[in-house]
Design a protein around this motif. Sequence first.
Motif, PDB file in Angstrom:
ATOM      1  N   ARG A  75      41.152  44.329  37.034  1.00 53.12           N
ATOM      2  CA  ARG A  75      39.966  43.757  36.388  1.00 53.12           C
ATOM      3  C   ARG A  75      40.215  42.301  35.998  1.00 53.12           C
ATOM      4  O   ARG A  75      39.291  41.495  35.937  1.00 53.12           O
ATOM      5  CB  ARG A  75      39.636  44.592  35.152  1.00 53.12           C
ATOM      6  CG  ARG A  75      38.404  44.173  34.427  1.00 53.12           C
ATOM      7  CD  ARG A  75      38.062  45.102  33.289  1.00 53.12           C
ATOM      8  NE  ARG A  75      37.732  46.448  33.719  1.00 53.12           N
ATOM      9  CZ  ARG A  75      36.518  46.838  34.102  1.00 53.12           C
ATOM     10  NH1 ARG A  75      35.538  45.966  34.115  1.00 53.12           N
ATOM     11  NH2 ARG A  75      36.291  48.075  34.462  1.00 53.12           N
ATOM     12  N   GLU A  76      41.464  41.962  35.756  1.00 51.02           N
ATOM     13  CA  GLU A  76      41.813  40.600  35.349  1.00 51.02           C
ATOM     14  C   GLU A  76      41.843  39.649  36.541  1.00 51.02           C
ATOM     15  O   GLU A  76      41.431  38.497  36.438  1.00 51.02           O
ATOM     16  CB  GLU A  76      43.186  40.632  34.660  1.00 51.02           C
ATOM     17  CG  GLU A  76      43.665  39.313  34.147  1.00 51.02           C
ATOM     18  CD  GLU A  76      45.036  39.402  33.486  1.00 51.02           C
ATOM     19  OE1 GLU A  76      45.496  38.358  33.013  1.00 51.02           O
ATOM     20  OE2 GLU A  76      45.640  40.492  33.449  1.00 51.02           O
ATOM     21  N   ALA A  77      42.312  40.133  37.697  1.00 51.17           N
ATOM     22  CA  ALA A  77      42.536  39.249  38.841  1.00 51.17           C
ATOM     23  C   ALA A  77      41.327  39.124  39.764  1.00 51.17           C
ATOM     24  O   ALA A  77      41.149  38.096  40.418  1.00 51.17           O
ATOM     25  CB  ALA A  77      43.731  39.749  39.636  1.00 51.17           C
ATOM     26  N   VAL A  78      40.504  40.148  39.848  1.00 46.17           N
ATOM     27  CA  VAL A  78      39.394  40.149  40.805  1.00 46.17           C
ATOM     28  C   VAL A  78      38.430  38.977  40.596  1.00 46.17           C
ATOM     29  O   VAL A  78      38.063  38.301  41.567  1.00 46.17           O
ATOM     30  CB  VAL A  78      38.662  41.510  40.803  1.00 46.17           C
ATOM     31  CG1 VAL A  78      37.338  41.423  41.536  1.00 46.17           C
ATOM     32  CG2 VAL A  78      39.535  42.578  41.423  1.00 46.17           C
ATOM     33  N   PRO A  79      37.987  38.669  39.364  1.00 46.08           N
ATOM     34  CA  PRO A  79      37.066  37.527  39.211  1.00 46.08           C
ATOM     35  C   PRO A  79      37.675  36.211  39.713  1.00 46.08           C
ATOM     36  O   PRO A  79      36.966  35.391  40.310  1.00 46.08           O
ATOM     37  CB  PRO A  79      36.802  37.466  37.706  1.00 46.08           C
ATOM     38  CG  PRO A  79      37.058  38.853  37.226  1.00 46.08           C
ATOM     39  CD  PRO A  79      38.147  39.385  38.090  1.00 46.08           C
ATOM     40  N   LEU A  80      38.967  36.021  39.504  1.00 46.06           N
ATOM     41  CA  LEU A  80      39.623  34.807  39.992  1.00 46.06           C
ATOM     42  C   LEU A  80      39.671  34.793  41.513  1.00 46.06           C
ATOM     43  O   LEU A  80      39.461  33.766  42.151  1.00 46.06           O
ATOM     44  CB  LEU A  80      41.042  34.717  39.418  1.00 46.06           C
ATOM     45  CG  LEU A  80      41.142  34.577  37.899  1.00 46.06           C
ATOM     46  CD1 LEU A  80      42.579  34.728  37.432  1.00 46.06           C
ATOM     47  CD2 LEU A  80      40.575  33.246  37.458  1.00 46.06           C
TER      48      LEU A  80
END
Length: 182
Positions: A122-127
């Motif tokens: 969830r932390e890496a996907v938007p980036l």
Amino acid sequence: MYPRIGSHHGNPAVTAGRASSFHHAAPPASGAGLGIRVAVKPEYRITPPPQLIQQMGDIPRSNFQFDFDFERKVLAELEKESPDWSRLGLENLPSRSSEAPPPSGPAGDPIINKYISSGLSREAVPLAVANYGDNPTKVREFVNGYTRLREMGFSSSSIAEALVKNNNNMDEALAYFLNSSS
């Protein structure tokens, strides 16, 4: 109804063949007529365990007591939108919003939700989506590299920068960190 073990009644040829093939077995104990004697070869016998050295004495045991209630409180605070670490006496912990992008809700970007629902971070996907759009190969490469570098303790923004500069190559991104820290 059933044949008796050790019985010599019946076919003499079978009894003779049986007796010759089991010549190492001892005859049944006198009077009982029943029983099987088993011999274990010496190489398969279990020896008693060796005695421990008597001079060692007792090994000291740990008296550490893990505080599971405190751990639950920390995890509960971490789940909040704005954790209040002062309640736990942990004022120096970084706030969650300074490192990670806000989690996307059900009304968020459908592309981001698609990757998160497939099990990606969830932390890496938007980036990853911000840098590569809806390219599944690039997004997965980025997320895998991001997760591994994050576990090594690097900050979120510097990981994203290093991975994008090095085309998601973990080794080159790690070399980027090592060269920039010197």
